[in-house]
Motif scaffolding. Sequence first.
Motif, PDB file in Angstrom:
ATOM      1  N   GLU A  78      79.105  71.713  -5.133  1.00  0.00           N
ATOM      2  CA  GLU A  78      80.313  72.650  -5.959  1.00  0.00           C
ATOM      3  C   GLU A  78      79.523  74.146  -7.123  1.00  0.00           C
ATOM      4  N   ASN A  79      78.496  73.579  -8.099  1.00  0.00           N
ATOM      5  CA  ASN A  79      78.884  74.847  -9.107  1.00  0.00           C
ATOM      6  C   ASN A  79      77.724  75.346  -8.975  1.00  0.00           C
ATOM      7  N   GLY A  80      76.882  75.482  -7.698  1.00  0.00           N
ATOM      8  CA  GLY A  80      76.400  76.180  -6.746  1.00  0.00           C
ATOM      9  C   GLY A  80      74.547  76.154  -7.024  1.00  0.00           C
ATOM     10  N   VAL A  81      73.904  74.675  -7.533  1.00  0.00           N
ATOM     11  CA  VAL A  81      72.762  74.307  -7.766  1.00  0.00           C
ATOM     12  C   VAL A  81      72.265  73.397  -6.103  1.00  0.00           C
ATOM     13  N   GLU A  82      71.811  74.147  -5.438  1.00  0.00           N
ATOM     14  CA  GLU A  82      70.879  73.262  -4.384  1.00  0.00           C
ATOM     15  C   GLU A  82      70.454  72.431  -4.942  1.00  0.00           C
ATOM     16  N   GLU A  83      71.151  71.727  -3.578  1.00  0.00           N
ATOM     17  CA  GLU A  83      70.656  70.261  -3.259  1.00  0.00           C
ATOM     18  C   GLU A  83      70.092  69.313  -1.984  1.00  0.00           C
ATOM     19  N   ALA A  84      69.470  69.091  -1.512  1.00  0.00           N
ATOM     20  CA  ALA A  84      68.843  68.016  -0.499  1.00  0.00           C
ATOM     21  C   ALA A  84      69.985  67.278   0.222  1.00  0.00           C
ATOM     22  N   TRP A  85      70.477  67.859   1.326  1.00  0.00           N
ATOM     23  CA  TRP A  85      71.166  67.069   2.951  1.00  0.00           C
ATOM     24  C   TRP A  85      70.735  66.677   3.504  1.00  0.00           C
ATOM     25  N   GLY A  86      69.477  66.474   3.463  1.00  0.00           N
ATOM     26  CA  GLY A  86      68.533  66.403   4.527  1.00  0.00           C
ATOM     27  C   GLY A  86      67.517  66.015   5.140  1.00  0.00           C
ATOM     28  N   GLU A  87      66.214  65.641   5.185  1.00  0.00           N
ATOM     29  CA  GLU A  87      65.656  65.797   5.212  1.00  0.00           C
ATOM     30  C   GLU A  87      64.470  64.520   6.638  1.00  0.00           C
ATOM     31  N   VAL A  88      63.998  65.108   7.233  1.00  0.00           N
ATOM     32  CA  VAL A  88      62.958  64.267   8.369  1.00  0.00           C
ATOM     33  C   VAL A  88      61.087  64.460   8.281  1.00  0.00           C
ATOM     34  N   LYS A  89      60.474  63.309   9.036  1.00  0.00           N
ATOM     35  CA  LYS A  89      59.229  63.819   8.663  1.00  0.00           C
ATOM     36  C   LYS A  89      58.450  64.612   9.335  1.00  0.00           C
ATOM     37  N   VAL A  90      57.645  65.489   9.469  1.00  0.00           N
ATOM     38  CA  VAL A  90      56.691  66.477  10.734  1.00  0.00           C
ATOM     39  C   VAL A  90      56.056  65.715  11.131  1.00  0.00           C
ATOM     40  N   PRO A  91      55.809  65.620  12.141  1.00  0.00           N
ATOM     41  CA  PRO A  91      54.235  64.573  12.876  1.00  0.00           C
ATOM     42  C   PRO A  91      52.803  65.391  12.289  1.00  0.00           C
ATOM     43  N   ALA A  92      52.070  65.304  12.670  1.00  0.00           N
ATOM     44  CA  ALA A  92      50.314  66.286  12.482  1.00  0.00           C
ATOM     45  C   ALA A  92      50.733  66.973  13.977  1.00  0.00           C
ATOM     46  N   LEU A  93      50.572  68.467  13.899  1.00  0.00           N
ATOM     47  CA  LEU A  93      50.703  68.816  14.932  1.00  0.00           C
ATOM     48  C   LEU A  93      49.422  69.981  14.517  1.00  0.00           C
ATOM     49  N   LYS A  94      48.338  69.696  15.540  1.00  0.00           N
ATOM     50  CA  LYS A  94      47.519  70.934  16.660  1.00  0.00           C
ATOM     51  C   LYS A  94      47.882  71.516  16.037  1.00  0.00           C
ATOM     52  N   ALA A  95      46.204  72.892  16.039  1.00  0.00           N
ATOM     53  CA  ALA A  95      46.511  74.211  15.951  1.00  0.00           C
ATOM     54  C   ALA A  95      47.705  75.076  16.913  1.00  0.00           C
ATOM     55  N   TYR A  96      48.466  75.794  16.683  1.00  0.00           N
ATOM     56  CA  TYR A  96      49.060  76.135  17.449  1.00  0.00           C
ATOM     57  C   TYR A  96      50.368  75.642  18.384  1.00  0.00           C
ATOM     58  N   GLY A  97      50.303  74.001  17.831  1.00  0.00           N
ATOM     59  CA  GLY A  97      51.138  73.051  18.216  1.00  0.00           C
ATOM     60  C   GLY A  97      52.807  73.373  17.499  1.00  0.00           C
ATOM     61  N   LYS A  98      53.287  72.388  18.315  1.00  0.00           N
ATOM     62  CA  LYS A  98      54.753  72.693  17.790  1.00  0.00           C
ATOM     63  C   LYS A  98      55.666  71.047  18.171  1.00  0.00           C
ATOM     64  N   GLU A  99      56.826  70.851  17.286  1.00  0.00           N
ATOM     65  CA  GLU A  99      57.452  69.696  18.095  1.00  0.00           C
ATOM     66  C   GLU A  99      58.989  69.898  17.264  1.00  0.00           C
ATOM     67  N   GLU A 100      60.159  69.041  18.092  1.00  0.00           N
ATOM     68  CA  GLU A 100      61.910  69.514  18.138  1.00  0.00           C
ATOM     69  C   GLU A 100      61.691  68.188  17.399  1.00  0.00           C
ATOM     70  N   LEU A 101      62.082  68.192  14.934  1.00  0.00           N
ATOM     71  CA  LEU A 101      63.045  67.698  14.965  1.00  0.00           C
ATOM     72  C   LEU A 101      64.246  67.448  15.568  1.00  0.00           C
ATOM     73  N   GLU A 102      64.979  66.445  14.862  1.00  0.00           N
ATOM     74  CA  GLU A 102      66.618  66.294  14.633  1.00  0.00           C
ATOM     75  C   GLU A 102      66.899  65.657  13.439  1.00  0.00           C
ATOM     76  N   ILE A 103      67.782  66.176  12.247  1.00  0.00           N
ATOM     77  CA  ILE A 103      67.997  65.879  10.948  1.00  0.00           C
ATOM     78  C   ILE A 103      69.404  66.063  11.333  1.00  0.00           C
ATOM     79  N   LYS A 104      70.055  64.474  10.861  1.00  0.00           N
ATOM     80  CA  LYS A 104      71.150  63.953  10.331  1.00  0.00           C
ATOM     81  C   LYS A 104      71.315  65.072   8.663  1.00  0.00           C
ATOM     82  N   LEU A 105      72.141  65.044   8.644  1.00  0.00           N
ATOM     83  CA  LEU A 105      73.084  65.552   6.983  1.00  0.00           C
ATOM     84  C   LEU A 105      74.105  64.635   6.462  1.00  0.00           C
TER      85      LEU A 105
END
Length: 559
Positions: A499-526
């Motif tokens: 409400e005061n305009g200060v940045e705050e964390a709304w959600g966090e998730v682990k990003v697994p190790a990714l090989k070069a040029y790899g990708k992963e789809e993640l889901e984050i509950k806020l």
Amino acid sequence: MKKIIAAIAIALFLTTGVSAQIQYRPLPAEWENLIPGGNFMDRILPMPNGKLSKNVWGDKGVIPRFVDNGVEDDTISWWGGNIIKESENKYHFFLCGWDEDNPGGHMGYKDYSMMYHAVSDNSIGPFKVIKGLGGGHNTEILQLKNGKYIIYHVTGHEVEKHCNYLISDSLNGPWEKHTFTMDNRDRELRLGGGNWFHNLSFTKREDGSVLMLSRQGSIWVSKTGTSPYELITTKCIYPMVAGKYEDPVIWKDHIQYNAIVNDWIGRTAFYLRSKDGINWIIEDGRAYATGVAVHKDGTKEDWYKYERIRILQDGYGRAIQANFAVIDANKHEDLPNDNHSSKNIGLPLNPGMLITIENKLPFNVKTKEIKVRIKGEENFNPITEIDVETLRFGASSEVNYGRGAIVKKVVPEGNDLIVIFEAKNHCIDEDEFAPKMLGKNKKGEMIFGYARLPWVNFIEPILSARKPLFKNEQLTVVVENHGQIASKQTFLTVYGYGENGVEEAWGEVKVPALKAYGKEELEIKLDKNLAKGKEYPVVVKIMSRTVKPILFNITIIKK
């Protein structure tokens, strides 16, 4: 540098007439204190002697000139291109041009520019045109990891049709025409202005993948050079001041990535460097400006504009020659069958010294000495040629102004010279990756070199996210690794604003190790109760201890 950028911004705000071909841009007053070698353009050397002629086209400021430098004649208005050296010591120049008598004059390039292949026994010229390669403008040739050659060029304004390249197994062809596939990965395309995908520039990374810099100041990566180019950055890498930026060039040497971009209306160019090709340092001073084409006797070829800079490199990747498209008058004053035209010239560059830091541990308050090895080369003897007392070492922001660490003593070692600096006033902080040495030789000529900090990792994962999708109080986001090595497990955090305009964390998730040029789809509950129908700006940030994260800003709405 922030103060310098602010000064430029104020100066540009005060200028007018942006529709003109040139516009006066006052330079920061502090730049007057840069010492020789502080500006990139101080590397530009006098033109080699050649065939000097007075009986040629052009404004009086470019007469007499060396007509055998680069490419020129009476019938073609030559423009940009770059040179590649063949193993048989032949230099191949791929550039563009159009008929001088075109009804549109210089502006005829828009519809009538053609690509040409020219050759020479040396990099300066004269070059002999041996073949036309069809319609195309602003060419740039690159050899890929698989040995094939591509010639990037544009033929219009629609990227799906006109962001083209020729490809061949040989510099002599035959050439096949293809169109690049560009994937903006949900990012804004026009970050830094400019028209679509004109004026791209390319360089290879260590694994053979290709990094591309666009006119807009965005960085793209292709795994092969012909596979889709994927947009990585979300911010323009150019100076954050007003300017008509175009004609970027990027190259990689044995130390770092380098780039130059030209403010064409202000006729001032900027030099940038980077550890990874993603995060860039903008050095003070000018990369080039008018008046840099000078003969050994001091005679100046006073070209009205210098554009389309391209770099010829040696075996270490060092820049040894700059080629420019030059014109003797305002482009709109270059009419068909008149005395004005354009050509491409080559200017030799001071390549810099090969230097390495001998210290193995990061500098701290206990560090007493910094040892730097200057390597002897075939045409350079550091033991006998260097004026040791002039040497300074440290962050480029210091040595470019004559500050930095001073020499304590020197020790010859074989053909090399070990220079030991006092570990004071170098200003090498955690953001620095390649300090600079600057000084003079005993003839009073500028010498310089950059050295990697041995403890810095130059090849790291490059993690970034595609646009998150918001549905049912949850974000779904695809994270990709465009680095050349695998990443370790880390975390992705979604930040919103309280409400005061200060940045705050709304959600966090682990990003697994990714090989070069790899990708992963993640889901984050806020972890935030959102009001229905209200817009919420959020920022997606992937944690990294060594690389500045590539942020993705979006707005989400609960429906």
